[in-house]
Design an enzyme around this catalytic site. Sequence first.
Site, mmCIF file in Angstrom:
data_model
loop_
_atom_site.group_PDB
_atom_site.id
_atom_site.type_symbol
_atom_site.label_atom_id
_atom_site.label_comp_id
_atom_site.label_asym_id
_atom_site.label_seq_id
_atom_site.Cartn_x
_atom_site.Cartn_y
_atom_site.Cartn_z
ATOM 1 N N ARG A 156 0.842 -1.232 -0.035
ATOM 2 C CA ARG A 156 -0.185 0.091 0.108
ATOM 3 C C ARG A 156 0.747 1.417 -0.018
ATOM 4 O O ARG A 156 0.764 2.169 -0.830
ATOM 5 C CB ARG A 156 -0.925 -0.014 1.168
ATOM 6 C CG ARG A 156 -1.874 1.182 1.383
ATOM 7 C CD ARG A 156 -2.667 1.085 2.631
ATOM 8 N NE ARG A 156 -2.151 1.036 3.953
ATOM 9 C CZ ARG A 156 -2.233 1.932 4.792
ATOM 10 N NH1 ARG A 156 -3.083 3.021 4.590
ATOM 11 N NH2 ARG A 156 -1.849 1.687 6.023
ATOM 12 N N SER A 176 10.402 -8.166 -3.163
ATOM 13 C CA SER A 176 10.073 -8.844 -1.426
ATOM 14 C C SER A 176 9.772 -9.999 -2.026
ATOM 15 O O SER A 176 9.797 -10.633 -3.096
ATOM 16 C CB SER A 176 8.575 -8.030 -1.023
ATOM 17 O OG SER A 176 7.458 -8.361 -1.877
ATOM 18 N N THR A 236 11.330 3.960 6.568
ATOM 19 C CA THR A 236 10.165 4.518 7.566
ATOM 20 C C THR A 236 9.192 3.655 7.931
ATOM 21 O O THR A 236 8.224 3.785 8.369
ATOM 22 C CB THR A 236 9.453 5.726 6.538
ATOM 23 O OG1 THR A 236 8.937 5.098 5.516
ATOM 24 C CG2 THR A 236 10.246 6.914 6.326
ATOM 25 N N ARG A 238 9.661 -0.169 9.994
ATOM 26 C CA ARG A 238 9.926 -0.680 11.261
ATOM 27 C C ARG A 238 11.651 -0.862 11.392
ATOM 28 O O ARG A 238 12.286 -1.588 10.652
ATOM 29 C CB ARG A 238 9.413 -2.028 11.614
ATOM 30 C CG ARG A 238 7.850 -1.916 11.706
ATOM 31 C CD ARG A 238 7.454 -1.362 12.781
ATOM 32 N NE ARG A 238 6.138 -1.204 13.119
ATOM 33 C CZ ARG A 238 5.172 -0.146 12.605
ATOM 34 N NH1 ARG A 238 5.855 0.763 11.844
ATOM 35 N NH2 ARG A 238 3.916 -0.112 12.705
ATOM 36 N N GLU A 267 11.854 3.706 21.401
ATOM 37 C CA GLU A 267 11.132 4.800 21.243
ATOM 38 C C GLU A 267 10.418 5.264 22.428
ATOM 39 O O GLU A 267 9.679 4.486 23.048
ATOM 40 C CB GLU A 267 10.300 4.837 19.823
ATOM 41 C CG GLU A 267 11.092 4.469 18.716
ATOM 42 C CD GLU A 267 9.847 4.469 17.715
ATOM 43 O OE1 GLU A 267 8.838 4.823 17.779
ATOM 44 O OE2 GLU A 267 10.483 4.323 16.418
ATOM 45 N N HIS A 286 10.029 9.282 14.493
ATOM 46 C CA HIS A 286 8.709 8.467 14.143
ATOM 47 C C HIS A 286 7.679 9.423 13.877
ATOM 48 O O HIS A 286 6.664 9.569 14.365
ATOM 49 C CB HIS A 286 8.517 7.604 15.417
ATOM 50 C CG HIS A 286 7.837 6.313 14.632
ATOM 51 N ND1 HIS A 286 7.522 5.041 15.226
ATOM 52 C CD2 HIS A 286 6.833 6.377 13.662
ATOM 53 C CE1 HIS A 286 6.964 4.348 14.557
ATOM 54 N NE2 HIS A 286 6.391 4.941 13.509
#
Length: 319
Positions: A156, A176, A236, A238, A267, A286
């Site tokens: 997406r 992928s 951006t 994980r 984080e 983040h």
Amino acid sequence: MGLRCAVLDDYQGVATRMADWSVIEDEVEVVALREHLHGEEALAEALAGYDIVVTLRERVAFPGSLIARLPRLKLLIASGMRNSVIDYAAADAHGVTVCGTASSGTPPVELTWALLLGLARGVVEESTALRAGGPWQSTVGADLHGARLGLLGLGRIGSRVARVGLAFGMRVSAWSQNLTAERAAEAGVELAASKEELLAGSDFVSVHLALGERTRGLVGAAELALMKPTAYLVNTSRAAIVDQDALLTALHEGRIAGAGVDVFDIEPLPSGHPMRTAPRLLATPHLGYVSRANFAAYYGQAVENIRAYLAGSPVRRLP
């Protein structure tokens, strides 16, 4: 005793302004917590007096051990409709309803390009030098037009990043583990022959994969060593998809030109974390999901979820 709702990680202090919480104020007291709660002990102590908890993304884990220590908890709301750090079986066993909200892919796409463009044109270095009275022009920017953009993941978000790359005149390829040539062609990009070929042949690499057993540590020291010394890496997605120690080594040794990172192994980052001072790194705290429209959706639907729960008809239930 009235119901109490805790809104976690409201760093900017905007949660209660991003939606109309007044529609539940007669039944629910809403408390926004601006400081992150580290560890199960702190969470169990701070949340013991709440019936409802609103949490952002996958920032706070809710394992069975924590849920068992929150006897008042009846409703847990997570932003987004997928969350891998909530123990759903434990929630069900303790009578906790779990609901999600809408989450747009647009903000992370836009931030990906902010990082990539910032790296390519040395925006931070040049702006800092200008404001500090430093040299007038000290970097030579990397060109996007004609460069190869390699995407790890074409879902997406990745597919939308690809469209922007094509608009810049870049040659875009993707890889992928499940990506097919047909799916790549539908997105207007080439299927890379392998992960290794994509890393070795790309001028910019951007990560857009979900974290799982197959993707954890997918880009490690061996993979980073394949990249061109003039290439940039953007993550951006994980943090755990890219080996953090290997990335730090590559940055310090100049094995790649730079990296743009929005996600971290811890984080918020501790003050002394090496990611705060690494060279060749453009880092943001983040911000991928942090936008006005996204927050309006998160908190607006959180209010809707609470109202529906109070009416006895929960909506947007997870998983």
